[in-house]
Design a protein around this motif. Sequence first.
Motif: not given
Length: 876
Positions: A181, A348, A355
């Motif tokens: 992330c 995320c 992500v």
Amino acid sequence: MKELPKVYEPQSVEQKIYAFWENGNYFHAEVDRTKKKKPFSIVMPPPNVTGQLHMGHALDCTLQDILTRYKRMQGYSALWMPGTDHAGIATQIKVEEALRKEEGLTRYDLGRDKFLERVWAWKEKYGSRIVEQQKRMGVSCDWERARFTMDEGCSKAVRETFCKLYEKGLIYKGSRIINWCPHCLTALSDAEVEYADKPGHLWYIRYPLTDGSGDIVVATTRPETMLGDTGVAVNPEDETQKDKIGKTCILPLVGREIPIVGDEYCEIGFGTGAVKMTPAHDPNDFEVGLRHNLEVIRVIADDGTINEFGGAYEGLDRYECRKKIVADLEEQGYLVKIEDYSHNVGTCYRCHNDVEPLISAQWFVKMEPLAKDALRVVNDGTIQFVPDRFAKTYTNWMENVHDWCISRQLWWGHQIPAWYCDDCGHINVSREDPTKCEKCGCERLTREEDVLDTWFSSALWPFSTMGWPEKTEALDYWYPTSVMVTGYDIIFFWVARMIFSGMEQMKEHPFDKVLIHGLVRDSLGRKMSKSLGNGIDPLDMVEQYGADALRFNLVTGNSPGNDMRFYPEKCEAMRNFCNKIWNASRFVMMNLSIGDTALPEKLELEDKWILSRFNDTAKAVSENLDKFELGVAAAKIYDFIWDDYCDWYIELTKPRLNGDDPAAKEGAERVLLHVLTGFLKLLHPFMPFITEEIYQAIPHSGEAIIVEEYPKYDPALAFPKEEADFQLVMEAIRAVRARRAEMNVPPSRKSHLIIATDRPDAFEQGTAYIRKLAYAEAVTVQTEAPAETKGMVSAVTGNARMFMPMADLVDLDAERARLSKALANADKGLAGQIAKLSNEKFVARAPEAIVNAEREKKANLEALIENLKQSLANLG
RNA sequence: GGAGGCGUAGCUCAGCCGGUUAGAGCACUUGCCUUACAAGCAAGGGGUCACUGGUUCGAGUCCAGUCGUCUCCACCA
């Protein structure tokens, strides 16, 4: 006896009662070495220490509290273990935000130690908030035993587990494609990635072959990753592409010469038949890269910008880079076409940013060996999911589970107990902080900075809270725990990991049952969320309607595993139910002259009816609680209290209570109090506050209802015959009421009521209450209909014909029409019964009890028809 | 692509092992301030249990399929 207010005021009761329980230490469970008291245990899913109570928690708490209180009242040593979770990312982000807002600082400005001090301070300040909120719900947790996932004991359990798994080779450090992330700046596990369908594009890009014999076209949804391309794959069976295998092509914009390899991962007929390979940023490409020795070039940095390997694009954000790359490709003639393409993008679960899959050195738990036992205990029924369909969800996941990435690039959490030797690079993993390298003896060691996934410590919760790795009495007595209550949304995050952790560390499953509940949604069926602003604060409901009302709302009409919608109006309805109970209790108290709860010597028909009904209810409630049908159990109690006790029984006792016979009055009082006490106990797990408040106000033998014995089915108080007889009376009363209502006769207009029945015994003893409930000035019970029924309104049931002289209301034509209609209806019903019973197959194959019931039904209809015919004949 | 849930009264939902005339809350209609409660009482209206077929003496309930809807898992560029 103190006078109760006319309306129940939960606000003035709940906090007082909660304090009473806490002071009485009723929530505390002790190990019973003699094992006379059987153990029952639930460990609470620990809420985030900095969190606030939401409806999901409220539901979770309510279900667990009901089960705990139920078992406690049944005489178990019932432990409900509470605690809070340090919630790595969530908490760290919260503190970082505050730091930025209030002081304009980042965590790096403070440094690790100072920052952690701030987080602990934050935890001290806000950590009790959620606990106080839980208390408002009435939870009966053993607060003395409350734990925190980062307290000393839990930290020790985490370290022990880590070391054991590392020593067994089940924890390793390695470079793999992980979910990164760029906003939270940490790696995530697979479970922490949420996929969302997002509209995007498929860009077709031409890669020229080095030998000048043409080019190869690839398609991608993430053009920026081409900066890290180190190959192109085609399927070796693909006739149109396979001749290119072994050749190389030139990566546009970058100029790198990359090989074309043959790999079955590339599907024939899909897209262009060729896939660009970015081993550093795609898990599949990584695998292909391993097979073909492709170079791994990572081009996206931790913060989501292009790194130094991105050449001219260095420093650009990944999405800006995408735009620029596309523009450049187009300008230089490499872009073949663009198609609209909707695809799943990983985000995320904390911040919902995209992500980025990228290669990174992280710590992993090797799952395959752990999954074996974890699957077995569910497959063989050692652990049962309720409802059981979730077992399938679980096994499906566990069978396909990948290694678990457990390292997080955060500061708040359990720091990984690994030290790198500055000299030889050896990794020292140790229970005690090492002073020198175990391999080379050098004293220059650098500790791993990463912390563990929050769920790593949660996974140990069922035993770490009970003292593991020490051998404690609590573990010996309460482990495995009885039930785990949680939502389906964290089966993978938590339930699965508790199971394999329990199997691995304790060699024993962590819980016998897993009760799965659904989500509490808003009235439109949407998830309650901060961003939508549609959340309803449970504490608002508690303040408006009381915790009991909220609890009852959450538990009724809710079946395991299913989502529910939340309606504040339903809280209101449940608040009304509280008030109903309150007023019923007031009524009993106002009429009470006795000081104990013993039943009278002599029981009237209606007494036996209510006692028997209560008995039935107690049985049904326990049966349903035992199979986790809490909503059904709650509904049974609701119906009993409101319909049987309040609407019927209280009314039935009024003639005795207001009459001249002191013995009869006392008898009624005793049954009223007995049944009231009984249903308060039955209800207590569901509505703990009001039941305790009333219990304390009425004559009682125990010290608190919370530790009273839960009602059981009592054969001595089963009166099936009286129950059935009284049904006849109820039926007759209802018929009279219906007749009067039909003619809009107000209750104030009374009339004589003549009941002709072949069961005078059932009616005769109750003329006093029949008079009251059927609005009669006098009741006469006889076996024959009056000789002259002109001028009488009649009502008919299968067992009785009722006559009321109200000449002005009699409309012969209407009466005839009504009776004829009823007769036709009954005839139709009878025809059905006759058909059923003359079906030989039915009589032969259906169980006897069913056949008998049908015969009885037929007899009843025949009786009704007979009565209707007579009434018609009487009309003349 | 795989798995699963849901579809029952105007609304939200119960309905366990198949077995009375399918229930509740809210809403609706009518009549009641009946000395526990109007946050109440009594009586009522309202349902082709999504659709089709099957199993069965009997199906809202079990099986298969269809339609609608929601969710989870996987993640083919």
